[in-house]
Design an enzyme around this catalytic site. Structure first.
Site, mmCIF file in Angstrom:
data_model
loop_
_atom_site.group_PDB
_atom_site.id
_atom_site.type_symbol
_atom_site.label_atom_id
_atom_site.label_comp_id
_atom_site.label_asym_id
_atom_site.label_seq_id
_atom_site.Cartn_x
_atom_site.Cartn_y
_atom_site.Cartn_z
ATOM 1 C CE1 TYR A 1 -11.650 25.125 84.031
ATOM 2 C CE2 TYR A 1 -12.600 23.076 84.859
ATOM 3 C CZ TYR A 1 -11.626 23.747 84.131
ATOM 4 O OH TYR A 1 -10.625 23.043 83.520
ATOM 5 N N PRO B 1 -5.877 18.759 89.667
ATOM 6 C CG PRO B 1 -6.990 20.768 89.237
ATOM 7 C CD PRO B 1 -5.672 20.220 89.723
ATOM 8 C CB SER C 1 -11.804 18.299 89.056
ATOM 9 O OG SER C 1 -12.474 18.936 87.984
ATOM 10 C CE1 TYR D 1 -12.197 15.359 77.293
ATOM 11 C CE2 TYR D 1 -11.397 14.602 79.425
ATOM 12 C CZ TYR D 1 -12.109 15.513 78.659
ATOM 13 O OH TYR D 1 -12.705 16.579 79.271
ATOM 14 C CG HIS E 1 -5.331 23.309 81.011
ATOM 15 N ND1 HIS E 1 -6.058 24.085 81.877
ATOM 16 C CD2 HIS E 1 -6.002 22.138 80.912
ATOM 17 C CE1 HIS E 1 -7.140 23.419 82.277
ATOM 18 N NE2 HIS E 1 -7.122 22.234 81.705
ATOM 19 N NE ARG F 1 -6.541 18.031 79.156
ATOM 20 C CZ ARG F 1 -7.228 17.079 78.527
ATOM 21 N NH1 ARG F 1 -6.577 16.166 77.830
ATOM 22 N NH2 ARG F 1 -8.541 17.043 78.580
ATOM 23 N N GLY G 1 -0.360 15.847 86.936
ATOM 24 C CA GLY G 1 -1.705 15.517 86.488
ATOM 25 C C GLY G 1 -1.801 14.206 85.759
ATOM 26 N NE ARG G 2 -1.809 14.860 79.074
ATOM 27 C CZ ARG G 2 -1.483 16.097 78.733
ATOM 28 N NH1 ARG G 2 -0.441 16.689 79.334
ATOM 29 N NH2 ARG G 2 -2.171 16.763 77.818
#
Length: 385
Positions: A136, A85, A114, A32, A285, A288, A339-340
């Site tokens: 969001y 995030p 996030s 994920y 993104h 993703r 991020g990752r």
């Protein structure tokens, strides 16, 4: 040598951290975090497009005093980085969002919380990190505005609206490995957890003992869904009718800086300027979402040429080396989101693991700048071939 460096001296790059994370996390959770969508060509292309950016070293330059200091949205900081995030940090490590925030505070860079954080922003704020807040848009706009009030009260100085997730991404591997959000019980997922006892006891058991089944901490309590339930209330489901009218509303309502994350077109970048946004993030993104989307390295220079003098530009997606940071900055970005990479560090060792990854990226960036003959970040655009 710092504590994190001493504890993880065998971790020499982000790839090492990724392998360590893969060993510790259940396979479904790691996938994920790590994987893309559909055929996952986007992840490969992000890498290829970054690698295709070649920089030309300038020789016989005094690089005895290399500085990675930068200014992002009016704040001077030690590195041109922001921790992006990520929704599952609290599953990667117990209180993972706090761990990332502490690593950010130590490095002197912002941490972007996030909307779907498992830890509430009020607790994250205790880390002392400079906080941004990612949004969001919910179907119930009034409840969303209430969330913004909460983020502002907790000290978030910058709002980052994710604009590239109009529909649900097609991540088929989640269906095959039994992992997804919301979490669903299955024999496959149960076996996966059982084969990773360190994570089971260090993350899930701690969560169950301290607060029960993890939930999205920023959703209204009346509508909060545990991650094991089927779905969130329709009121706080992600809206599919988000338009530039929403940007105008947010610009009037939000008192701090406003950033749009997920821009890949020059016309959208110009529209962000026209709507009074303070910055954009050129991003797909991390590949993703839309597998066939163009990568940021392909479009960044055109966007920077079009709007770079009127709006700040950040970039993300695919950063694995300090040289990747240099590439994005050379193409016209003012800063880079990661991020990752810090998530991999978090998975292998909490806040100290995340700090180790940031230290490695910082060291690699300084090495790259030294070889390029660019002791200051502002000179990196001179090196693009």
């Amino acid at each position: 040598m710092s504590t994190s460096s001493a504890s993880f001296s065998h971790i020499l790059n982000v790839a090492d951290a990724r392998r360590a994370a893969a060993r510790r996390l259940p396979k479904g959770l790691f996938a994920y975090v790590d994987r893309g969508s559909e055929d996952e060509t986007g992840i490969r292309l992000n890498r290829e497009e970054l690698d295709a950016v070649r920089l030309a070293p300038k020789v016989l330059v005094d690089v005895s005093d290399i500085s990675t200091r930068s200014t992002i949205l009016g704040h001077e900081q030690t590195l041109p980085l922001v921790i992006a995030p990520t929704a599952v940090a609290g599953l990667v490590w117990h209180d993972g969002e706090i761990g990332l925030a502490k690593a950010a505070a130590k490095a002197g860079i912002p941490f972007c919380v996030s909307t779907q954080s498992i830890t509430p922003i009020e607790r994250i704020a205790e880390s002392g990190a400079r906080l941004w807040f990612q949004l969001y848009v919910w179907k119930n706009r009034q409840r969303m505005l209430g969330l913004l009030d909460r983020a502002w009260a907790a000290g978030a100085e910058t709002l980052v609206l994710t604009v590239d997730t109009a529909v649900t991404p097609n991540r088929e591997y989640n269906l095959r490995n039994g992992f997804g959000i919301p979490l669903k019980a299955s024999w496959r997922a149960g076996l996966d957890v059982a084969l990773h006892p360190g994570w089971a006891t260090g993350v899930m058991l701690k969560a169950l003992m301290t607060g029960g089944v993890p939930s999205y901490a920023h959703y209204p309590e009346a509508f909060r869904s545990r991650l094991g339930r089927e779905a969130l209330s329709d009121e706080v489901a992600l809206a599919r009718d988000v338009t530039w009218q929403d940007i105008a509303v947010l610009r009037r309502y939000w008192r701090g800086k406003l950033v749009l994350k997920g821009i890949l077109r020059v016309d959208d970048a110009r529209a962000a300027v026209e709507h009074g946004c303070d910055a954009i993030v050129v991003s797909n993104h991390g590949a993703r979402n839309l597998d066939c989307a163009i990568g940021p390295a392909k479009v960044l220079s055109a966007i920077a040429e079009a709007v770079g003098e009127r709006i700040e530009i950040l970039a993300d997606s695919g950063v694995r080396r300090g040289a990747d940071i240099a590439r994005f900055l050379a193409l016209g970005a003012n800063g880079v989101m990661i991020g990752r990479a810090p998530l991999f560090g978090l998975a292998m060792g909490g806040s100290q693991g995340a700090s180790r990854v940031i230290e490695l990226l910082s060291s690699e960036l300084r090495t790259t700048m030294g070889f390029l003959g660019t002791p200051e970040l502002s000179r990196l655009p001179e090196t693009v071939c």
